[in-house]
Design a protein around this motif. Structure first.
Motif, PDB file in Angstrom:
ATOM      1  N   GLU A  69     -17.190 -29.080  58.391  1.00  0.00           N
ATOM      2  CA  GLU A  69     -15.990 -28.620  58.122  1.00  0.00           C
ATOM      3  C   GLU A  69     -15.465 -28.067  56.805  1.00  0.00           C
ATOM      4  OE1 GLU A  69     -13.650 -32.312  58.915  1.00  0.00           O
ATOM      5  OE2 GLU A  69     -14.376 -32.547  60.788  1.00  0.00           O
ATOM      6  N   HIS A  70     -16.349 -28.554  55.632  1.00  0.00           N
ATOM      7  CA  HIS A  70     -15.967 -28.030  54.559  1.00  0.00           C
ATOM      8  C   HIS A  70     -16.611 -26.527  54.635  1.00  0.00           C
ATOM      9  CE1 HIS A  70     -15.738 -27.606  50.327  1.00  0.00           C
ATOM     10  NE2 HIS A  70     -17.060 -27.086  49.865  1.00  0.00           N
ATOM     11  N   ASP A  84     -21.798 -43.611  58.967  1.00  0.00           N
ATOM     12  CA  ASP A  84     -21.521 -42.987  57.891  1.00  0.00           C
ATOM     13  C   ASP A  84     -22.209 -41.776  57.560  1.00  0.00           C
ATOM     14  OD1 ASP A  84     -20.009 -45.069  57.015  1.00  0.00           O
ATOM     15  OD2 ASP A  84     -21.512 -45.852  55.774  1.00  0.00           O
ATOM     16  N   ARG A  88     -14.125 -24.345  56.087  1.00  0.00           N
ATOM     17  CA  ARG A  88     -13.080 -23.995  55.201  1.00  0.00           C
ATOM     18  C   ARG A  88     -13.436 -22.866  54.308  1.00  0.00           C
ATOM     19  NH1 ARG A  88     -12.674 -29.629  55.493  1.00  0.00           N
ATOM     20  NH2 ARG A  88     -13.634 -29.985  53.585  1.00  0.00           N
ATOM     21  N   ASP A 118     -20.499 -39.204  59.788  1.00  0.00           N
ATOM     22  CA  ASP A 118     -19.008 -38.706  59.226  1.00  0.00           C
ATOM     23  C   ASP A 118     -19.475 -37.627  58.268  1.00  0.00           C
ATOM     24  OD1 ASP A 118     -17.747 -40.464  61.115  1.00  0.00           O
ATOM     25  OD2 ASP A 118     -17.518 -42.019  59.552  1.00  0.00           O
ATOM     26  N   ASN A 119     -20.429 -37.880  57.191  1.00  0.00           N
ATOM     27  CA  ASN A 119     -20.635 -37.128  55.917  1.00  0.00           C
ATOM     28  C   ASN A 119     -21.167 -35.907  56.571  1.00  0.00           C
ATOM     29  OD1 ASN A 119     -19.885 -39.032  54.136  1.00  0.00           O
ATOM     30  ND2 ASN A 119     -22.129 -39.876  54.058  1.00  0.00           N
ATOM     31  N   THR A 120     -21.901 -35.654  57.631  1.00  0.00           N
ATOM     32  CA  THR A 120     -22.348 -34.249  58.182  1.00  0.00           C
ATOM     33  C   THR A 120     -21.385 -33.624  58.745  1.00  0.00           C
ATOM     34  OG1 THR A 120     -24.660 -35.348  58.710  1.00  0.00           O
ATOM     35  CG2 THR A 120     -24.032 -33.300  59.690  1.00  0.00           C
ATOM     36  N   ARG A 121     -20.349 -34.374  59.463  1.00  0.00           N
ATOM     37  CA  ARG A 121     -19.351 -33.687  59.955  1.00  0.00           C
ATOM     38  C   ARG A 121     -18.429 -33.033  58.743  1.00  0.00           C
ATOM     39  NH1 ARG A 121     -17.860 -38.022  64.720  1.00  0.00           N
ATOM     40  NH2 ARG A 121     -18.817 -37.116  66.348  1.00  0.00           N
ATOM     41  N   ASP A 122     -18.272 -33.886  57.934  1.00  0.00           N
ATOM     42  CA  ASP A 122     -17.426 -33.602  56.556  1.00  0.00           C
ATOM     43  C   ASP A 122     -18.069 -32.161  56.163  1.00  0.00           C
ATOM     44  OD1 ASP A 122     -15.945 -35.698  57.052  1.00  0.00           O
ATOM     45  OD2 ASP A 122     -16.464 -36.711  55.413  1.00  0.00           O
ATOM     46  N   GLY A 123     -19.438 -32.067  55.743  1.00  0.00           N
ATOM     47  CA  GLY A 123     -20.119 -30.950  55.300  1.00  0.00           C
ATOM     48  C   GLY A 123     -19.983 -29.806  56.153  1.00  0.00           C
TER      49      GLY A 123
END
Length: 167
Positions: free
Chosen positions: A149-150, A139, A153, A142-147
């Motif tokens: 990727e954000h 988790d 963007r 995943d959260n670190t990767r999402d950050g």
């Protein structure tokens, strides 16, 4: 602490990652205050909240294994923090948009270090049969990767273009 086996290495790396997270929070806060893009500033605030949640997970896992998460000092993150300060805060920029692009660059370097760390400890946890640890660390990963990727963007969505327009 002597590292005799994978379990010992796992605990050592959990503590190192905890130290890395702790060291990254002040510079992320500082970059958030300096950022001129509202979206970037908000993403950095959210990033720090994610780092804090990750530290809570790491501390909880360490507690389950009767170890203190504060027993290490991550020299790798120490260097990355120094680089972030030098290249995103202390450098004199010709315009704010270029500084925002530099902030994203430095944040992503910090984040990539954390991604590597979370990936390693997650893999160790799974190999050791610590399934609850592995799920919690996944988790965090995943959260670190999402950050990360954000941030990409935000860079691609306007910050980099604005910095280029300032030429």
């Amino acid at each position: 602490m002597a590292i005799k086996n994978l379990h010992d290495l796992y605990l050592d790396q959990l503590k190192d990652l905890y130290s890395a997270c702790k060291q990254s929070m002040p510079i992320v806060t500082e970059m958030g205050r300096v950022a001129t893009s509202r979206e970037l500033s908000e993403a950095l605030i959210a990033g720090n909240q994610g780092i804090a949640r990750g530290m809570e997970v790491l501390a909880s896992i360490c507690s389950r294994h009767d170890t203190d998460p504060t027993g290490e000092h991550c020299r790798g993150m120490e260097g990355l923090v120094a680089e972030a300060r030098k290249h995103a805060i202390e450098t004199e920029f010709g315009d704010e948009d270029t500084q925002d692009a530099a902030i994203i660059t430095q944040y992503q370097r910090l984040t990539h270090y954390a991604i590597a760390g979370y990936g390693c400890v997650r893999t160790f946890a799974n190999r050791l049969g610590y399934n609850d640890d592995g799920a919690a660390l996944q988790d965090c990963l995943d959260n670190t990767r999402d950050g990360d990727e954000h941030m990409t963007r935000i860079a691609e969505g306007g910050v980099n273009q604005a910095a280029m327009d300032g030429q």
